[in-house]
Design an enzyme around this catalytic site. Structure first.
Site: not given
Ligand code: RB5
Length: 149
Positions: A7, A64-66, A97, A131-132
Site C-alpha cells: 500500500d 504496508c506501514g506496519t 521453520h 518436524r517443521h
Molecule cells: C495505512 O495508514 C496503514 O494503516 C497500513 O499501511 C498498515 O500499517 C496497516 O496495517
C-alpha cells in the site's frame, strides 16, 4: 516468479526491493500500488496472496506501514503462509521453520536497507523440513477443516 505488492505505507520500500531483485536477476512482478496516494492494503494483499494461493506465483512480498494489515489479510488465503518479519533472525526463521511463501514487512518500521537485507536472507535460507513440516501439515489441516465447516 516472485510477486511484490504494497500500500502507500510500503511503497518506498517496495520500490527499493524491486530494484534489488532486478539487479540480482530475480524474476519478479510489481502488483502495485503505484504511488504514495492512500489505498486499501487488503486490495494489494489479495493480488499477491491470490497469486501465491493459486500457484501462479511461487513467492510473494507484501509491505504496508506496519506489515500487520498485510499479514492478517494474506493469511486468509489458502496455502499462504505469510510471515511478518522485523529483523534478520525472524527473516531467517520465517523460511527455516515456517517455510513462509510470503514475506511481510513494515515500510514505516524498517529502513530500505534493512528491508532489502531481510528479503535477501529470506530468499537465501532453506526450509529445514522434518518436524517443521509436521507442524505445517497441522496448519494445512486447519484450512481443510475451515472449508468443510
Ligand atoms: C495505512 O495508514 C496503514 O494503516 C497500513 O499501511 C498498515 O500499517 C496497516 O496495517
Amino acid at each position: 516468479m516472485l510477486v511484490v505488492g504494497s500500500d502507500h505505507g510500503g511503497y518506498e520500500l517496495k520500490m527499493a526491493i524491486l530494484e534489488m531483485l532486478r539487479d540480482k536477476g530475480i524474476a519478479c512482478a510489481d502488483f502495485g500500488t503505484d504511488g504514495s496516494d492512500s489505498v486499501d492494503y487488503p486490495d494489494y494483499a489479495a493480488k499477491v496472496a491470490g497469486a501465491v494461493s493459486s500457484g501462479d506465483a511461487e513467492l510473494g512480498i507484501l509491505i504496508c506501514g506496519t506489515g500487520i494489515g498485510m499479514s492478517i489479510s494474506a493469511n486468509k488465503f489458502s496455502k499462504v503462509r505469510a510471515a511478518l518479519v522485523h529483523d534478520e533472525f525472524t527473516a531467517q526463521m520465517a523460511r527455516e521453520h515456517n517455510n513462509a511463501n510470503i514475506l511481510v514487512m513494515g515500510g514505516r518500521v524498517l529502513s530500505c536497507d534493512q528491508g532489502k537485507k531481510l528479503v535477501a536472507i529470506w530468499l537465501a535460507t532453506e526450509f529445514e523440513g522434518d518436524r517443521h513440516q509436521n507442524r505445517l501439515d497441522k496448519i494445512t489441516a486447519f484450512e481443510q477443516q475451515a472449508t468443510t465447516q
